[in-house]
Design a protein around this motif. Structure first.
Motif, mmCIF file in Angstrom:
data_model
loop_
_atom_site.group_PDB
_atom_site.id
_atom_site.type_symbol
_atom_site.label_atom_id
_atom_site.label_comp_id
_atom_site.label_asym_id
_atom_site.label_seq_id
_atom_site.Cartn_x
_atom_site.Cartn_y
_atom_site.Cartn_z
ATOM 1 N N ALA A 1 10.327 -6.753 16.724
ATOM 2 C CA ALA A 1 10.688 -7.971 17.469
ATOM 3 C C ALA A 1 10.099 -9.184 16.748
ATOM 4 O O ALA A 1 10.431 -9.417 15.600
ATOM 5 N N ASP A 2 9.202 -9.921 17.396
ATOM 6 C CA ASP A 2 8.634 -11.100 16.748
ATOM 7 C C ASP A 2 7.247 -10.832 16.169
ATOM 8 O O ASP A 2 6.525 -11.750 15.821
ATOM 9 N N ASP A 3 6.878 -9.568 16.014
ATOM 10 C CA ASP A 3 5.606 -9.178 15.415
ATOM 11 C C ASP A 3 5.840 -8.700 13.989
ATOM 12 O O ASP A 3 6.750 -7.901 13.740
ATOM 13 N N THR A 4 5.019 -9.162 13.075
ATOM 14 C CA THR A 4 5.089 -8.695 11.693
ATOM 15 C C THR A 4 3.702 -8.280 11.255
ATOM 16 O O THR A 4 2.738 -9.030 11.417
ATOM 17 N N MET A 5 3.604 -7.063 10.714
ATOM 18 C CA MET A 5 2.351 -6.565 10.172
ATOM 19 C C MET A 5 2.495 -6.579 8.648
ATOM 20 O O MET A 5 3.411 -5.968 8.105
ATOM 21 N N LEU A 6 1.618 -7.317 7.975
ATOM 22 C CA LEU A 6 1.635 -7.400 6.522
ATOM 23 C C LEU A 6 0.664 -6.371 5.970
ATOM 24 O O LEU A 6 -0.466 -6.241 6.457
ATOM 25 N N LEU A 7 1.095 -5.652 4.948
ATOM 26 C CA LEU A 7 0.278 -4.593 4.360
ATOM 27 C C LEU A 7 0.135 -4.870 2.871
ATOM 28 O O LEU A 7 1.138 -5.023 2.167
ATOM 29 N N GLY A 8 -1.098 -4.937 2.393
ATOM 30 C CA GLY A 8 -1.258 -5.245 0.980
ATOM 31 C C GLY A 8 -2.593 -4.846 0.422
ATOM 32 O O GLY A 8 -3.492 -4.412 1.140
ATOM 33 N N SER A 9 -2.697 -5.031 -0.881
ATOM 34 C CA SER A 9 -3.945 -4.777 -1.586
ATOM 35 C C SER A 9 -4.915 -5.920 -1.320
ATOM 36 O O SER A 9 -4.497 -7.056 -1.101
ATOM 37 N N ILE B 1 0.852 -1.193 0.000
ATOM 38 C CA ILE B 1 0.000 0.000 0.000
ATOM 39 C C ILE B 1 0.883 1.236 0.000
ATOM 40 O O ILE B 1 1.953 1.254 0.593
ATOM 41 N N LYS B 2 0.424 2.264 -0.690
ATOM 42 C CA LYS B 2 1.144 3.535 -0.737
ATOM 43 C C LYS B 2 0.473 4.508 0.217
ATOM 44 O O LYS B 2 -0.728 4.727 0.150
ATOM 45 N N ILE B 3 1.291 5.085 1.093
ATOM 46 C CA ILE B 3 0.779 6.077 2.033
ATOM 47 C C ILE B 3 0.607 7.418 1.325
ATOM 48 O O ILE B 3 -0.390 8.103 1.503
ATOM 49 N N THR B 4 1.605 7.790 0.524
ATOM 50 C CA THR B 4 1.518 8.994 -0.302
ATOM 51 C C THR B 4 1.992 8.641 -1.707
ATOM 52 O O THR B 4 2.647 7.621 -1.921
ATOM 53 N N GLU B 5 1.680 9.475 -2.647
ATOM 54 C CA GLU B 5 1.968 9.200 -4.056
ATOM 55 C C GLU B 5 3.456 9.049 -4.358
ATOM 56 O O GLU B 5 3.849 8.219 -5.153
ATOM 57 N N LEU C 1 4.389 0.183 0.967
ATOM 58 C CA LEU C 1 4.735 -0.572 2.166
ATOM 59 C C LEU C 1 4.112 -1.962 2.073
ATOM 60 O O LEU C 1 2.949 -2.101 1.695
ATOM 61 N N THR C 2 4.895 -2.969 2.413
ATOM 62 C CA THR C 2 4.387 -4.339 2.388
ATOM 63 C C THR C 2 4.405 -4.973 3.767
ATOM 64 O O THR C 2 3.710 -5.964 3.988
#
Length: 156
Positions: A36-44, A21-25, A30-31
């Motif tokens: 630490a041991d936490d991962t946040m996945l960001l996607g379409s 996902i794009k925060i700004t143009e 960001l993917t």
């Protein structure tokens, strides 16, 4: 191993297997975000992206011996068709989360005023600083105490 996971996700984006996902143009998409041991996945919100993330997570599990905790994992959708939400949730085997929620101690909510988002954090810091000890500190001492409390929050 978490570093390898992050690099694999970045490689998939560079090879155009993930959009992110794009925060700004004018920024890169960001993917993922890791702490630490936490991962946040960001996607379409599409099945192909979900299958790519699932494949990466399976590769990671196979290489590291670690498994995704599906009981703690949630997926959040914004302005997405219910049918697509259901399909992606099925692919990733994640529960659909609802806002507001907490992530790493921070309240997450869509469209909230920034002042409200930080209210919980500022109240925690204020409680720490209201102890009797800080009444006897100089201005420089209070500043040091404030910096110490604030810098400890992300570490915690």
């Amino acid at each position: 191993m978490a570093e390898a996971l992050g690099r694999t996700i970045t490689k998939a984006r560079l090879e155009h297997h993930l959009e992110g996902i794009k925060i700004t143009e004018n920024t890169e998409a960001l993917t993922h975000q890791q702490f630490a041991d936490d991962t946040m996945l960001l996607g379409s919100a599409n099945s192909m992206e979900a299958m790519t993330f699932k494949s990466i997570l399976n590769q990671y599990a196979s290489a590291s011996g670690q498994q995704v905790n599906h009981g703690k994992s949630e997926i959040f959708f914004f302005n997405t068709n219910y049918r697509i939400e259901t399909e992606i949730s099925r692919i990733l085997e994640f529960l659909v989360g609802k806002l507001p929620c907490k992530y790493l101690g921070f309240n997450l909510d869509k469209g909230k005023d920034k002042k409200d988002l930080w209210k919980n954090i500022t109240e925690k810091v204020k409680r720490k600083l209201d102890s009797w000890k800080n009444k006897w500190l100089s201005s420089a001492g209070r500043l040091t105490l404030i910096k110490s409390c604030l810098s400890a929050i992300p570490i915690y």
